[in-house]
Design a protein around this motif. Sequence first.
Motif, PDB file in Angstrom:
ATOM      1  N   UNK A 115       0.813  -1.219   0.000  1.00  0.00           N
ATOM      2  CA  UNK A 115       0.000   0.000   0.000  1.00  0.00           C
ATOM      3  C   UNK A 115       0.848   1.272   0.000  1.00  0.00           C
ATOM      4  N   UNK A 116       2.144   1.115  -0.119  1.00  0.00           N
ATOM      5  CA  UNK A 116       2.998   2.306  -0.126  1.00  0.00           C
ATOM      6  C   UNK A 116       2.919   2.989  -1.494  1.00  0.00           C
ATOM      7  N   UNK A 117       3.462   4.187  -1.583  1.00  0.00           N
ATOM      8  CA  UNK A 117       3.439   4.918  -2.860  1.00  0.00           C
ATOM      9  C   UNK A 117       4.336   4.241  -3.896  1.00  0.00           C
ATOM     10  N   UNK A 118       5.283   3.442  -3.420  1.00  0.00           N
ATOM     11  CA  UNK A 118       6.133   2.653  -4.324  1.00  0.00           C
ATOM     12  C   UNK A 118       6.051   1.190  -3.882  1.00  0.00           C
ATOM     13  N   UNK A 119       4.975   0.510  -4.223  1.00  0.00           N
ATOM     14  CA  UNK A 119       4.763  -0.848  -3.723  1.00  0.00           C
ATOM     15  C   UNK A 119       5.844  -1.824  -4.154  1.00  0.00           C
ATOM     16  N   UNK A 120       6.173  -2.737  -3.241  1.00  0.00           N
ATOM     17  CA  UNK A 120       7.157  -3.765  -3.571  1.00  0.00           C
ATOM     18  C   UNK A 120       6.535  -4.781  -4.523  1.00  0.00           C
ATOM     19  N   UNK A 121       7.280  -5.187  -5.551  1.00  0.00           N
ATOM     20  CA  UNK A 121       6.756  -6.174  -6.507  1.00  0.00           C
ATOM     21  C   UNK A 121       6.959  -7.596  -6.000  1.00  0.00           C
ATOM     22  N   UNK A 122       6.137  -8.018  -5.065  1.00  0.00           N
ATOM     23  CA  UNK A 122       6.235  -9.383  -4.567  1.00  0.00           C
ATOM     24  C   UNK A 122       4.851  -9.899  -4.197  1.00  0.00           C
ATOM     25  N   UNK A 123       4.761 -11.231  -4.069  1.00  0.00           N
ATOM     26  CA  UNK A 123       3.462 -11.878  -3.904  1.00  0.00           C
ATOM     27  C   UNK A 123       3.587 -13.041  -2.918  1.00  0.00           C
ATOM     28  N   UNK A 124       2.586 -13.189  -2.060  1.00  0.00           N
ATOM     29  CA  UNK A 124       2.528 -14.357  -1.180  1.00  0.00           C
ATOM     30  C   UNK A 124       2.082 -15.564  -2.001  1.00  0.00           C
ATOM     31  N   UNK A 125       2.861 -16.653  -1.941  1.00  0.00           N
ATOM     32  CA  UNK A 125       2.537 -17.837  -2.751  1.00  0.00           C
ATOM     33  C   UNK A 125       2.220 -19.050  -1.878  1.00  0.00           C
ATOM     34  N   UNK A 126       2.175 -18.868  -0.569  1.00  0.00           N
ATOM     35  CA  UNK A 126       1.800 -19.986   0.285  1.00  0.00           C
ATOM     36  C   UNK A 126       1.751 -19.580   1.742  1.00  0.00           C
ATOM     37  N   UNK A 321      -7.492  -7.291   4.839  1.00  0.00           N
ATOM     38  CA  UNK A 321      -7.085  -6.064   4.155  1.00  0.00           C
ATOM     39  C   UNK A 321      -8.216  -5.031   4.152  1.00  0.00           C
ATOM     40  N   UNK A 322      -9.451  -5.505   4.109  1.00  0.00           N
ATOM     41  CA  UNK A 322     -10.571  -4.568   4.225  1.00  0.00           C
ATOM     42  C   UNK A 322     -10.591  -3.932   5.614  1.00  0.00           C
ATOM     43  N   UNK A 323     -10.251  -4.727   6.620  1.00  0.00           N
ATOM     44  CA  UNK A 323     -10.192  -4.205   7.999  1.00  0.00           C
ATOM     45  C   UNK A 323      -9.111  -3.122   8.092  1.00  0.00           C
ATOM     46  N   UNK A 324      -7.963  -3.343   7.455  1.00  0.00           N
ATOM     47  CA  UNK A 324      -6.919  -2.314   7.452  1.00  0.00           C
ATOM     48  C   UNK A 324      -7.404  -1.056   6.736  1.00  0.00           C
ATOM     49  N   UNK A 325      -8.067  -1.234   5.599  1.00  0.00           N
ATOM     50  CA  UNK A 325      -8.609  -0.074   4.875  1.00  0.00           C
ATOM     51  C   UNK A 325      -9.628   0.678   5.730  1.00  0.00           C
ATOM     52  N   UNK A 326     -10.540  -0.071   6.329  1.00  0.00           N
ATOM     53  CA  UNK A 326     -11.621   0.564   7.103  1.00  0.00           C
ATOM     54  C   UNK A 326     -11.089   1.345   8.297  1.00  0.00           C
ATOM     55  N   UNK A 327      -9.965   0.904   8.837  1.00  0.00           N
ATOM     56  CA  UNK A 327      -9.393   1.558  10.010  1.00  0.00           C
ATOM     57  C   UNK A 327      -8.304   2.568   9.656  1.00  0.00           C
ATOM     58  N   UNK A 329      -5.361   2.260   8.243  1.00  0.00           N
ATOM     59  CA  UNK A 329      -4.056   1.848   8.760  1.00  0.00           C
ATOM     60  C   UNK A 329      -3.001   1.669   7.671  1.00  0.00           C
ATOM     61  N   UNK A 330      -3.338   1.982   6.430  1.00  0.00           N
ATOM     62  CA  UNK A 330      -2.377   1.858   5.328  1.00  0.00           C
ATOM     63  C   UNK A 330      -2.288   3.172   4.580  1.00  0.00           C
ATOM     64  N   UNK A 331      -1.145   3.371   3.913  1.00  0.00           N
ATOM     65  CA  UNK A 331      -0.855   4.651   3.260  1.00  0.00           C
ATOM     66  C   UNK A 331      -1.834   4.934   2.125  1.00  0.00           C
ATOM     67  N   UNK A 332      -2.113   3.925   1.310  1.00  0.00           N
ATOM     68  CA  UNK A 332      -3.113   4.038   0.249  1.00  0.00           C
ATOM     69  C   UNK A 332      -4.087   2.867   0.386  1.00  0.00           C
ATOM     70  N   UNK A 333      -5.240   2.983  -0.227  1.00  0.00           N
ATOM     71  CA  UNK A 333      -6.236   1.914  -0.115  1.00  0.00           C
ATOM     72  C   UNK A 333      -5.731   0.634  -0.767  1.00  0.00           C
ATOM     73  N   UNK A 334      -5.776  -0.449   0.000  1.00  0.00           N
ATOM     74  CA  UNK A 334      -5.317  -1.739  -0.507  1.00  0.00           C
ATOM     75  C   UNK A 334      -6.348  -2.347  -1.452  1.00  0.00           C
ATOM     76  N   UNK A 335      -5.872  -2.973  -2.522  1.00  0.00           N
ATOM     77  CA  UNK A 335      -6.712  -3.875  -3.301  1.00  0.00           C
ATOM     78  C   UNK A 335      -6.827  -5.154  -2.475  1.00  0.00           C
ATOM     79  N   UNK A 336      -7.997  -5.407  -1.919  1.00  0.00           N
ATOM     80  CA  UNK A 336      -8.129  -6.497  -0.949  1.00  0.00           C
ATOM     81  C   UNK A 336      -7.963  -7.873  -1.581  1.00  0.00           C
ATOM     82  N   UNK A 337      -8.060  -7.921  -2.905  1.00  0.00           N
ATOM     83  CA  UNK A 337      -7.922  -9.206  -3.599  1.00  0.00           C
ATOM     84  C   UNK A 337      -6.519  -9.431  -4.149  1.00  0.00           C
TER      85      UNK A 337
END
Length: 346
Positions: A115-126, A321-327, A329-337
């Motif tokens: 959610x940062x202005x320069x998001x890291x290009x990585x993905x959770x795979x497990x 991630x919706x809970x983080x958005x609603x509260x 708690x992140x710099x920009x709105x997360x794509x929850x999916x």
Amino acid sequence: MNLDAMKTALTRRSFLKTAGVAGAGIASAYALGGCDDNRQSASATNATELSLVLDYTPNTNHTGIYVAQSLGYYAEEGISLTIVSPPEDGADALIGAGSVQLGISYQDVMANYLASSTPLPYTAIGAVVQHNTSGIMSRQEDGITRPRAMEGHQYATWNQDVEQAMIRDIMAYDGGDYSKIELVPYAVDDEVAGLRSNAFDCVWVYEGWAVQNASLQNFAYSYFPFIDYDDSLDYYTPVIAANNEFLAKNADTARAFMRATRRGYEYAASNPSDAARILVEAVPELDAQLVAKSAEYLAGKYIDDASEWGYIDKDRWARFYQWLNDNGLVETTLDVDAGFTNDYLA
């Protein structure tokens, strides 16, 4: 942290420090395991070389990886794996930069980077463990058996917005008043020692380590998990994350790595004592008794109610991630999916 403390300490604060989310917090980079792992991986010839950075000192969250390494599962997949200790600026940055292909992170930590202005290009795979196994531990004599009972007591905080929001959330859910707890700095490496010395009255811990440590020490404690009070907090902690460019160019290799890793965790789930022995053999500095007890606890948590080891449920991922958005708690709105995939579990 000295070696004695390292044997027992596996704290949430340390996770966040190592991941670089604490802002001013700087974690030490430990050298456990790296050299031995390099020697073990050298047995594979003409193998694809991969590097995986840990989130912290080797511990039972990593048992399946050490098992897969020791029993040759990676070699059978044509992979020579080097396990890397985390640098001072955190494992996530290393994965995102592509300096290593793979690493250990957490859904909440990844949220900050995604959610940062320069998001890291990585993905959770497990998912390493299927459910959030953290909660609040306290002295049994204080009767802090539920969130609202934290009122009037000292809570050891590492002063994180997300952390304190979670405490506020479960207290409100349970009819408590967050303003009535006293926040004190988290300044220990061993939660049991902190409770014994009255440095605080309650503290956030992982059940698979600190609670097992308390049991081994015959320390009378109370414990309640976060997920008993808000299922939004049942996020994935920890996860295996991979660099996006690596995944795009090496999908078959990523799947081979995950097949071997899955076998390691399945072995740890079915054979916790042997898996603990393998981990201690690889990292002899660890407390063998604590590792064995933690391994026994985690054996039922690696897969738990999932269809297979590593599976990430999209609804549960999105809910947190919706809970983080609603509260806020992140710099920009997360794509929850976004931020995870099960595509490499095949």
